[in-house]
Design a protein around this motif. Structure first.
Motif: not given
Length: 344
Positions: A39-51
């Protein structure tokens, strides 16, 4: 009265028990079968979007319960960016703990390739970051990709120059040159070729020609607004069989960067020297970014044949040589006054 209170308490207790059982169930691993998922977490990604991303990849059962667990375990609202390796056999709490600690589970190195880099600059950047061990081996793959790198289109004889998309990548240390080149080409295919395939065909131009023009635009333009205009000038000059006279092609022919191109440089014997040779150079001279690629695919239609960089970096466009030379003279005089500190 007491009976009603007792019944109410029983109902409340049953509700709490059911809720607890549901939460416990939703915290369990999403699958009994262990499957590795990146899973790629991009800079600035919020916790809700990541979940939501974790749920869509089959790693968690419930975004609501995961968000509760993540905040309880100290995961920040903007998790540390990077590529994370998870398993479908991990519980929501285990995933949250890894995110809270910023442990990716992957031994990879992050590298950003800027727009306008040539093959040699890309190779040096990858070696400098410890991703590649051998610059020459990567250049060999890039210049002779047949049988080593897959593409859904034909490449020019110059190889992968221009087709390694500038972006941020994660690679393991000591990666194979073929793997690195393939991922960068795949990004070009995904970001530009596939979304614009119909327009490329409709343009009547070959993909290598479009990418070559885009590479010239990338090296010449300083503002996004100028990119379609510069592309239009290039196509106008090609249609009139005028030499392109792009300074960046001379620098590419020389093999090194200079702040100014001298008249003596224009004599360099190379098929890339667009002062001595009509038409496009044999291939791209750099990796263009998406704005330059889109400008080369959708140029601005005009009668402009010339341009010169103004003092603010934006270009001034002209239709005739006389008009162009007037602007060149004015700008030289302006630079001379600025360098001497005079007020005019």
């Amino acid at each position: 009265m007491r009976r009603g209170i007792a019944m109410g308490g029983a109902v409340l207790g049953a509700g709490i028990l059911c809720t607890g059982l549901w939460v416990a169930h939703e915290l369990r691993p999403a699958s009994r079968a262990a499957r590795r998922v990146i899973v790629t977490i991009t800079p600035g990604m919020r916790l809700e979007s990541m979940s939501t991303a974790l749920r869509s990849r089959g790693l968690i059962r419930s975004t609501t319960v995961f968000l509760w667990a993540a905040r309880l375990r100290g995961v920040p609202e903007h998790p540390r960016p990077g590529r994370y390796a998870f398993s479908t056999a991990m519980s929501a709490v285990q995933i949250a703990d890894r995110l809270a600690k910023g442990e990716t589970g992957i031994n990879e190195i992050r590298v950003t390739i800027p727009e306008g880099y040539s093959l040699r600059q890309i190779a040096k950047a990858l070696v400098r970051r410890g991703i590649l061990r051998d610059e020459a081996a990567f250049l060999e793959v890039a210049k002779k990709p047949a049988g080593r790198v897959r593409t859904p289109f034909s490449l020019p004889a110059t190889g992968l120059e221009g087709f390694l998309f500038p972006d941020t990548y994660w690679f393991p240390p000591g990666a194979r040159p073929e793997r690195v080149a393939q991922e960068m080409v795949d990004t070009f295919v995904r970001r530009f070729y596939v979304p614009n395939r119909a327009d490329i065909v409709a343009s009547g131009r070959s993909l290598p020609a479009i990418v070559t023009v885009a590479s010239l635009v990338e090296r010449e333009a300083k503002t996004d607004a100028d990119r379609p205009k510069i592309a239009g000038v290039i196509y106008n000059r090609l249609a009139r069989r005028m030499p392109l006279q792009v300074d960046a092609t001379v620098l590419y022919a020389l093999g090194h960067h200079k702040s100014r191109v001298l008249y003596s440089d224009l004599r360099v014997a190379s098929p890339y020297n667009t002062y001595r040779r009509r038409g496009l150079p044999p291939g791209p001279i750099a990796s263009p970014g998406l704005p330059s690629l889109e400008a080369a695919l959708h140029p601005e239609h005009s009668n402009y044949l010339y341009y010169v960089a103004g003092p603010d970096g934006a270009h001034i466009f002209s239709r005739t040589e006389a008009e162009h030379l007037q602007w060149v003279s004015r700008l030289r005089a302006l630079r001379a006054r600025s360098s001497s500190g005079g007020s005019g």
